[in-house]
Design an enzyme around this catalytic site. Structure first.
Site, PDB file in Angstrom:
ATOM      1  N   LYS A 167      -3.519  -0.911  14.479  1.00 32.68           N
ATOM      2  CA  LYS A 167      -2.798   0.003  15.352  1.00 32.68           C
ATOM      3  C   LYS A 167      -3.389  -0.024  16.753  1.00 32.68           C
ATOM      4  O   LYS A 167      -4.602  -0.131  16.922  1.00 32.68           O
ATOM      5  CB  LYS A 167      -2.916   1.438  14.822  1.00 32.68           C
ATOM      6  N   GLU A 203       0.825  -1.215   0.000  1.00 36.20           N
ATOM      7  CA  GLU A 203       0.000   0.000   0.000  1.00 36.20           C
ATOM      8  C   GLU A 203       0.857   1.261   0.000  1.00 36.20           C
ATOM      9  O   GLU A 203       2.067   1.207   0.255  1.00 36.20           O
ATOM     10  CB  GLU A 203      -0.918   0.010   1.225  1.00 36.20           C
ATOM     11  N   ASP A 248     -17.148   5.200  13.814  1.00 39.42           N
ATOM     12  CA  ASP A 248     -15.901   5.280  13.052  1.00 39.42           C
ATOM     13  C   ASP A 248     -15.213   3.920  12.995  1.00 39.42           C
ATOM     14  O   ASP A 248     -14.538   3.501  13.922  1.00 39.42           O
ATOM     15  CB  ASP A 248     -14.968   6.335  13.667  1.00 39.42           C
ATOM     16  N   VAL A 300      -5.265   0.056   2.898  1.00 44.31           N
ATOM     17  CA  VAL A 300      -5.377  -1.398   2.739  1.00 44.31           C
ATOM     18  C   VAL A 300      -6.597  -1.719   1.877  1.00 44.31           C
ATOM     19  O   VAL A 300      -6.514  -2.506   0.926  1.00 44.31           O
ATOM     20  CB  VAL A 300      -5.478  -2.110   4.106  1.00 44.31           C
ATOM     21  N   SER A 357     -12.989   1.563  10.130  1.00 45.51           N
ATOM     22  CA  SER A 357     -12.323   1.597   8.829  1.00 45.51           C
ATOM     23  C   SER A 357     -13.018   0.684   7.831  1.00 45.51           C
ATOM     24  O   SER A 357     -13.395  -0.447   8.159  1.00 45.51           O
ATOM     25  CB  SER A 357     -10.875   1.156   8.979  1.00 45.51           C
ATOM     26  N   ALA A 358     -13.128   1.176   6.595  1.00 43.59           N
ATOM     27  CA  ALA A 358     -13.672   0.341   5.515  1.00 43.59           C
ATOM     28  C   ALA A 358     -12.702  -0.773   5.130  1.00 43.59           C
ATOM     29  O   ALA A 358     -13.045  -1.631   4.320  1.00 43.59           O
ATOM     30  CB  ALA A 358     -14.006   1.200   4.297  1.00 43.59           C
ATOM     31  N   ASP A 359     -11.517  -0.786   5.730  1.00 45.94           N
ATOM     32  CA  ASP A 359     -10.617  -1.935   5.532  1.00 45.94           C
ATOM     33  C   ASP A 359     -11.330  -3.226   5.926  1.00 45.94           C
ATOM     34  O   ASP A 359     -11.134  -4.271   5.296  1.00 45.94           O
ATOM     35  CB  ASP A 359      -9.365  -1.816   6.421  1.00 45.94           C
ATOM     36  N   LYS A 416      -6.108  10.473   0.294  1.00 45.17           N
ATOM     37  CA  LYS A 416      -6.099   9.119   0.858  1.00 45.17           C
ATOM     38  C   LYS A 416      -7.262   8.347   0.252  1.00 45.17           C
ATOM     39  O   LYS A 416      -8.407   8.771   0.349  1.00 45.17           O
ATOM     40  CB  LYS A 416      -6.231   9.243   2.381  1.00 45.17           C
TER      41      LYS A 416
HETATM   42  N1  PSU Z   1      -1.538   1.801  10.065  1.00 43.26           N
HETATM   43  C1  PSU Z   1      -0.436   2.558  10.225  1.00 43.26           C
HETATM   44  N2  PSU Z   1      -0.254   3.614   9.396  1.00 43.26           N
HETATM   45  C2  PSU Z   1      -1.140   3.905   8.400  1.00 43.26           C
HETATM   46  C3  PSU Z   1      -2.303   3.082   8.233  1.00 43.26           C
HETATM   47  C4  PSU Z   1      -2.461   2.052   9.102  1.00 43.26           C
HETATM   48  O1  PSU Z   1       0.362   2.326  11.125  1.00 43.26           O
HETATM   49  O2  PSU Z   1      -0.920   4.864   7.680  1.00 43.26           O
HETATM   50  C5  PSU Z   1      -3.264   3.366   7.132  1.00 43.26           C
HETATM   51  C6  PSU Z   1      -3.501   2.092   6.299  1.00 43.26           C
HETATM   52  O3  PSU Z   1      -3.395   2.460   4.938  1.00 43.26           O
HETATM   53  C7  PSU Z   1      -4.933   1.695   6.630  1.00 43.26           C
HETATM   54  C8  PSU Z   1      -5.554   3.063   6.862  1.00 43.26           C
HETATM   55  O4  PSU Z   1      -5.536   0.983   5.571  1.00 43.26           O
HETATM   56  O5  PSU Z   1      -4.549   3.747   7.625  1.00 43.26           O
HETATM   57  C9  PSU Z   1      -6.875   3.020   7.581  1.00 43.26           C
HETATM   58  O6  PSU Z   1      -7.398   4.315   7.568  1.00 43.26           O
HETATM   59  P1  PSU Z   1      -8.949   4.557   7.912  1.00 43.26           P
HETATM   60  O7  PSU Z   1      -9.081   4.273   9.380  1.00 43.26           O
HETATM   61  O8  PSU Z   1      -9.214   5.989   7.570  1.00 43.26           O
HETATM   62  O9  PSU Z   1      -9.726   3.595   7.048  1.00 43.26           O
HETATM   63 MN    MN Z   2     -12.385   6.111   9.825  1.00 42.87          MN
END
Ligand code: PSU
Ligand code: MN
Length: 306
Positions: free
Chosen positions: A166, A31, A145, A113, A147-149, A93
């Site tokens: 994380k 990614e 909130d 991701v 993540s769509a991951d 992003k």
């Molecule tokens: N974990 C990290 N650093 C990052 C991310 C995750 O330590 O930059 C990124 C990854 O790309 C993950 C995204 O897919 O954050 C998730 O963001 P969001 O919660 O906005 O979906």
């Molecule tokens: Mn989010």
């Protein structure tokens, strides 16, 4: 594994990836959000290069994925990655949901991701490496909130190697969501879910895999019987992990700072990570670096075993 017909427009394969596809060699998707929005410069580009090297060393070909000027790039050169990470490019992003409109507008962006596995699957790549998967944020029962991951992984048959989610997230709630979504979580030579900067979390895992071959075999059978992806969780080594007290103190402070500043949505992760890095005097960045490179190496070995 069969290759899907990739989209015929807005798609460019890097030279090394195009050769690998022709020759049927194993590929690993990487990614770019971690490079553009996750890690500070100049460590970010260094980590990207080290991850690519680790994939090659393990016997596979790296495909770093991002969007440049409205074109999906599968396999990016150093120059392209440098441009993507340059603040002047105003790279956005990109989760899976954002790809269409970003391409239509000719934007540049780094894929999360979710964005990365969506692209990877469309071009026939079934293994991806990252640092941490997105997940359920603390307080999500109020904010929703998440993540769509997670939902993307539930409908995209890609194996993602990560060191958990994380620790700024709600780990227990994230595991519950993966459970409901039908996404299996396998510990790579570990019995508890890793806590990203820390080797262990209190959450026990149902399944442990012992080797890249073991993971590859289980993944092939999973794909035969389920439409979801898989999370293969590899902990950072115990010697490299962040000190527990420093971790907890810095995390509390970074989360509080983000809440005070009022950031929301997809800006939360980059903001918390930046404060966390400051408060740990860069230690969090070096742990992040170590674990993502180790994950790239494991992903390479799994892809080679497939
Ligand atoms: N974990 C990290 N650093 C990052 C991310 C995750 O330590 O930059 C990124 C990854 O790309 C993950 C995204 O897919 O954050 C998730 O963001 P969001 O919660 O906005 O979906
Ligand atoms: Mn989010």
């Amino acid at each position: 594994m069969t290759l899907l017909d990739p989209p015929s427009t807005h798609l460019h394969f890097g030279e090394e990836v195009a050769d690998a596809r022709r020759e049927g060699r194993p590929l690993v998707a990487l990614e770019t959000t971690i490079v553009v929005h996750g890690l500070p410069s100049p460590v970010n580009l260094d980590v990207a290069a080290a991850c690519e090297a680790a994939v090659r060393e393990a016997g596979a070909v790296p495909a770093t994925i991002g969007v440049l000027d409205g074109e999906v790039r599968v396999g990016m050169t150093v120059e392209e990655l440098t441009r993507l990470a340059d603040p002047a490019s105003e790279s956005v992003k990109l989760s899976a949901r954002d790809l269409g409109v970003a391409l239509a507008r000719g934007l540049s962006g780094a894929t999360t991701v979710a964005g990365t596995i969506a692209v990877a699957h469309r071009v026939g790549i079934s293994v991806m490496a990252t640092g941490g998967l997105g997940g359920v944020h603390r307080g999500a029962s109020e904010t929703f909130d998440e993540s769509a991951d997670l939902t993307t992984l539930s409908r995209t048959p890609v194996l993602v190697v990560a060191s958990g989610v994380k620790s700024i997230l709600d780990i227990g709630a994230t595991l519950e969501r993966l459970d409901s979504l039908g996404v299996p979580v396998w510990g790579y030579r570990c019995d508890t879910f890793p806590a990203f900067y820390r080797t262990e979390s209190p959450f026990a895992l149902d399944w442990r895999v012992a080797s890249p071959t073991d993971a590859a075999r289980a993944f092939l059978l999973h794909r035969a019987w389920s439409p979801t992806g898989v999370l293969l969780a590899q902990p950072v080594s115990a010697e490299r992990q962040l000190d527990g007290d420093l971790h907890d103190a810095a995390l509390g402070a970074a989360l509080a700072a983000a809440e005070r500043s009022g950031v929301t949505g997809k800006a939360v992760t980059p903001a918390v990570l930046a404060t966390f890095a400051e408060l740990t005097a860069g230690r969090s960045v070096s742990v992040n670096r170590d674990l993502v490179i180790a994950n790239a190496s494991l992903a390479g070995a799994v892809a080679a075993s497939l």
